[in-house]
Design a protein around this motif. Structure first.
Motif, short mmCIF file in Angstrom:
data_model
loop_
_atom_site.label_atom_id
_atom_site.label_comp_id
_atom_site.label_asym_id
_atom_site.label_seq_id
_atom_site.Cartn_x
_atom_site.Cartn_y
_atom_site.Cartn_z
N LYS A 145 -3.23 -50.85 41.64
CA LYS A 145 -3.92 -49.55 41.40
C LYS A 145 -5.05 -49.11 42.34
N LEU A 146 -4.80 -48.00 42.67
CA LEU A 146 -5.69 -47.56 43.79
C LEU A 146 -6.48 -45.96 43.21
N ASN A 147 -7.72 -45.76 43.31
CA ASN A 147 -8.03 -44.33 42.91
C ASN A 147 -8.32 -43.29 44.02
N GLY A 148 -8.60 -43.87 45.32
CA GLY A 148 -8.67 -42.83 46.34
C GLY A 148 -7.66 -42.68 47.17
N SER A 149 -7.66 -42.39 48.47
CA SER A 149 -6.36 -41.99 49.44
C SER A 149 -5.35 -43.49 49.28
N VAL A 150 -4.41 -42.91 48.28
CA VAL A 150 -3.31 -43.99 48.53
C VAL A 150 -2.79 -44.27 49.70
N GLU A 151 -2.57 -43.29 50.65
CA GLU A 151 -1.83 -43.22 51.90
C GLU A 151 -2.40 -44.24 52.67
N LEU A 152 -3.89 -44.73 52.52
CA LEU A 152 -4.12 -45.86 53.45
C LEU A 152 -3.31 -47.15 53.27
N GLY A 153 -2.61 -47.18 51.88
CA GLY A 153 -2.29 -48.65 51.42
C GLY A 153 -1.41 -49.12 52.58
N PRO A 154 -0.18 -48.35 52.85
CA PRO A 154 0.88 -48.96 53.77
C PRO A 154 0.00 -48.94 55.24
N ILE A 155 -1.00 -48.26 55.72
CA ILE A 155 -1.48 -47.99 57.08
C ILE A 155 -2.34 -49.28 57.24
N VAL A 156 -3.10 -49.79 56.30
CA VAL A 156 -3.66 -50.83 56.49
C VAL A 156 -3.30 -52.21 56.18
N GLY A 157 -2.25 -52.23 55.37
CA GLY A 157 -1.33 -53.26 55.01
C GLY A 157 -1.66 -53.99 53.64
N LEU A 158 -2.25 -52.93 52.96
CA LEU A 158 -2.39 -53.38 51.62
C LEU A 158 -1.21 -53.46 50.83
N SER A 159 -0.14 -52.36 51.02
CA SER A 159 0.96 -52.36 50.27
C SER A 159 2.22 -51.95 51.43
N ASP A 160 3.25 -52.02 50.66
CA ASP A 160 4.44 -51.61 51.55
C ASP A 160 4.96 -50.11 51.40
N VAL A 161 4.63 -49.59 50.08
CA VAL A 161 5.06 -48.34 49.73
C VAL A 161 3.80 -47.83 48.96
N ILE A 162 4.04 -46.45 48.56
CA ILE A 162 2.75 -45.84 47.74
C ILE A 162 3.84 -45.08 46.75
N VAL A 163 3.08 -44.86 45.49
CA VAL A 163 3.91 -43.92 44.51
C VAL A 163 2.89 -42.68 44.19
N ASP A 164 3.09 -41.69 44.61
CA ASP A 164 2.21 -40.50 44.71
C ASP A 164 2.85 -38.94 44.62
N ILE A 165 1.71 -38.09 44.34
CA ILE A 165 2.22 -36.47 44.33
C ILE A 165 2.44 -36.15 45.55
N VAL A 166 3.55 -35.62 45.95
CA VAL A 166 3.70 -35.04 47.14
C VAL A 166 3.99 -33.49 46.84
N GLU A 167 3.01 -32.38 47.57
CA GLU A 167 3.30 -31.31 47.55
C GLU A 167 4.21 -30.43 48.76
N THR A 168 3.47 -30.72 50.07
CA THR A 168 4.22 -30.15 51.34
C THR A 168 4.51 -31.41 51.96
N GLY A 169 4.08 -32.55 51.77
CA GLY A 169 4.00 -33.65 52.78
C GLY A 169 3.42 -33.80 54.08
N GLY A 170 2.53 -32.65 54.34
CA GLY A 170 1.88 -32.69 55.51
C GLY A 170 0.87 -34.04 55.72
N THR A 171 0.23 -34.66 54.59
CA THR A 171 -0.74 -35.53 54.79
C THR A 171 0.19 -36.75 55.33
N LEU A 172 1.28 -36.91 54.53
CA LEU A 172 1.95 -38.20 54.76
C LEU A 172 2.50 -38.15 56.34
N ARG A 173 3.01 -37.04 56.65
CA ARG A 173 3.47 -36.81 58.08
C ARG A 173 2.44 -37.21 59.01
N GLU A 174 1.22 -36.69 59.00
CA GLU A 174 0.18 -36.86 59.76
C GLU A 174 -0.19 -38.32 59.91
#
Length: 216
Positions: free
Chosen positions: A144-173
């Motif tokens: 469980k994370l409370n902040g920017s879950v996108e960080l999970g896979p980037i820093v190696g905390l997790s393989d994937v995330i489960v999160d809300i997606v509106e446009t997908g812009g943050t993901l792509r960036e």
């Protein structure tokens, strides 16, 4: 006697509350007090129509409704799924649309296919658990994370995330993408189970009027 009681609404702070109020106004339910942005009031009342409104954080709205502090609430489907409160979900209001998704780098797609033991970071551990354990029958380690879950896979905390997606812009960036869709989301109207029995005519009339408006 039914009309003498107040009908109390718990609204999710922010955009959902604004959209809900304009929808209610379109069927004749108003609260002028709430338009005063400088007001420090916590509870707003329309004496004439016997209506009461208050704003709460999303995850608290189903709690207020379950325990009868509010008769009616408006909250995102994500919160309803995560909180699992005993309330009636009566209406999909159609706004606040987005999706709950499993996201990660392209390389994680194979891990999802082969049901490997992976780590999943999410603000929504219950939704993640329900999806992986019950829908996919895949055993995963949920963090469980409370902040920017996108960080999970980037820093190696997790393989994937489960999160809300509106446009997908943050993901792509951040070099991530939607790998699987868990479910569609939008704002829902919920009702306290006892209120539905105590003020059935008033609540059912409101639901019918809102449904008519939404179907236009």
């Amino acid at each position: 006697m039914e009309e003498k009681r107040y009908l109390t609404f718990a609204l999710t702070k922010g955009r959902l509350a604004e959209k809900t109020l304009s929808l209610l106004e379109s069927v004749g339910l108003t609260c002028e007090e709430m338009k005063d942005k400088s007001s420090r009031k916590l509870v707003f009342v329309n004496e004439e129509q016997k209506l009461r409104f208050f704003l709460a954080k999303g995850p608290d709205v189903p709690t207020y409704v379950e325990y009868g502090a509010a008769d009616i609430g408006v909250v995102g489907k994500d919160t309803l799924l995560e909180e699992g409160r005993r309330v009636y979900e009566v209406l999909d209001l159609g706004f606040g649309k987005c999706r709950m998704c499993v996201c990660g780098p392209e390389s994680a797609r194979e891990l999802l296919k082969h049901h490997e033991m992976i780590r999943v970071a999410s603000k929504y551990p219950n939704i993640a658990k329900e999806y992986f354990y019950n829908k996919k029958n895949q055993t995963v380690d949920i963090i469980k994370l409370n902040g920017s879950v996108e960080l999970g896979p980037i820093v190696g905390l997790s393989d994937v995330i489960v999160d809300i997606v509106e446009t997908g812009g943050t993901l792509r960036e951040n070099g991530l993408e939607v790998l699987e869709e868990v479910c569609p989301l939008s704002a829902r109207m919920i009702v306290n189970q006892v209120s539905m029995q105590m003020q059935p005519e008033r609540i059912k009339d409101l639901i019918a009027r809102l449904r008519g408006k939404l179907e236009l």
